[in-house]
Scaffold this motif. Structure first.
Motif: not given
Length: 350
Positions: A7, A23, A26, A37, A128
């Motif tokens: 994410q 990045q 998650v 989310k 995210q």
């Protein structure tokens, strides 16, 4: 719903920052946790303090900041009964507590010595997908817009709690220092909804216009005022001063002035936490005028329910601007310059 392995997130890799947009994996929820989310997340001055390491509190590094996240539950742990996949949830500053210590048993969860703090001791909402303890996440009504409710999850709850702690009663006057900022703009509205009269203290014409629009009965511009103390007194009934002062400032000086314009037997409530600042007050005046000086620190779970309910009933409308998650460094720069009226809410990529 498919949950990705990676994410996008804003990550503080070293004390002082800046955050790096990159990045990361998650996380998977534990037995008593939910995975949310994130759709929107507010930006609080606390996030800037966290990045800079301003406070004498252990800081997680690397760190994903943020603690005003609103989104949709996409996974739950085996022991979770409070939420189901598809529910709307809010992640707050207080992300978890032991629920077993003396403070937790007395509904003072923010004072728990084992408290988990979003965007400080555990990763927060500038990503995210974010993890939260189910017992401390806020269940949000689905008709409530997620962008507009995000600032309520910290700024709203914090000022609502502070107003309760002040002991001010309907019809009495509250001076709100830093009224044009993210917390102050909400404090003005909660105060009005609670039947309180307000005096806004801040600097600049943009903040003046916003404070007056939000119902402030007087605006004191500290940048142009020749005597803030006398101006505040003059704006109160009989010139006796405010019944309570809510300190949301990010500088030390207002914390030194407050006891000069609060009325006898009034309350000074410190909420803002300028780095390295101290509260000082003359002992004689504090005693003979019976001034109450106290701190107020976020809210417990019930305070959160009540603060969100005020919003859901249409009594609170947080002034905010939206920006994409990747704009966080620019927003921190504006925050340091004192150039933000209201709140910024980041839109998280989906």
């Amino acid at each position: 719903m498919t949950i990705p392995e990676k994410q996008w997130a804003q990550v503080v890799e070293k004390k002082g920052g800046p955050p790096v947009y990159k990045q990361i994996p998650v996380a998977k929820p534990g037995p008593d946790e939910i995975l949310v989310k994130i759709r929107y997340t507010g930006v609080c001055h606390t996030d800037l303090h966290a990045m800079k390491g301003d406070w004498p509190l252990g800081l997680k590094l690397p760190l994903v900041g943020g603690h005003e996240g609103a989104g949709v539950v996409v996974a739950t742990g085996d022991l979770v009964n409070e939420f189901e996949v598809g529910d709307h949830a809010g992640i707050k500053w207080l992300n978890g507590s032991c629920l077993a210590c003396e403070f937790c048993k007395q509904a003072e969860e923010p004072l728990c010595p084992h408290a988990l703090l979003s965007g400080y001791t555990v990763d927060g909402t500038f990503q995210q997908y974010a993890i939260a303890k189910a017992s401390h996440a806020s269940k949000l009504p689905k008709e409530v817009p997620l962008d507009a409710v995000a600032p309520i999850l910290c700024a709203g709850i914090t000022v609502y709690k502070g107003l309760k702690e002040s002991g001010a009663r309907p019809g009495q006057t509250v001076a709100i220092v830093g009224a044009g900022g993210g917390l102050g703009s909400l404090a003005l509205q909660y105060a009005k909804a609670m039947g309180l009269r307000t005096i806004a203290i801040d600097g600049g014409d943009e903040k003046k216009a916003m404070c007056e629009k939000l119902g402030s009965e007087a605006y004191i511009d500290f940048k142009t005022s020749k005597d803030v103390v006398e101006d505040v007194k003059a704006a109160t009934p009989e010139g006796l001063g405010a019944h309570a002062v809510i300190l949301l400032a990010v500088a030390e000086k207002p914390f030194q002035q407050a006891t000069e314009y609060v009325r006898s037997k009034g309350s000074v409530v410190a909420i803002g936490m300028p780095a390295g600042a101290f509260l000082r007050a003359p002992v004689f005046n504090t005693v003979v005028r019976m001034i109450n000086i106290k701190g107020s620190y976020v809210g417990n779970r019930q305070d959160g329910v009540e603060a969100v309910d005020f919003f859901a009933r249409g009594l609170i409308k947080a002034p905010f601007k939206t920006a994409p998650l990747e704009d966080l460094p620019r927003i921190f720069e504006l925050m340091e310059q004192g150039q933000i009226a209201g709140r910024y809410v980041l839109e998280v990529p989906q």
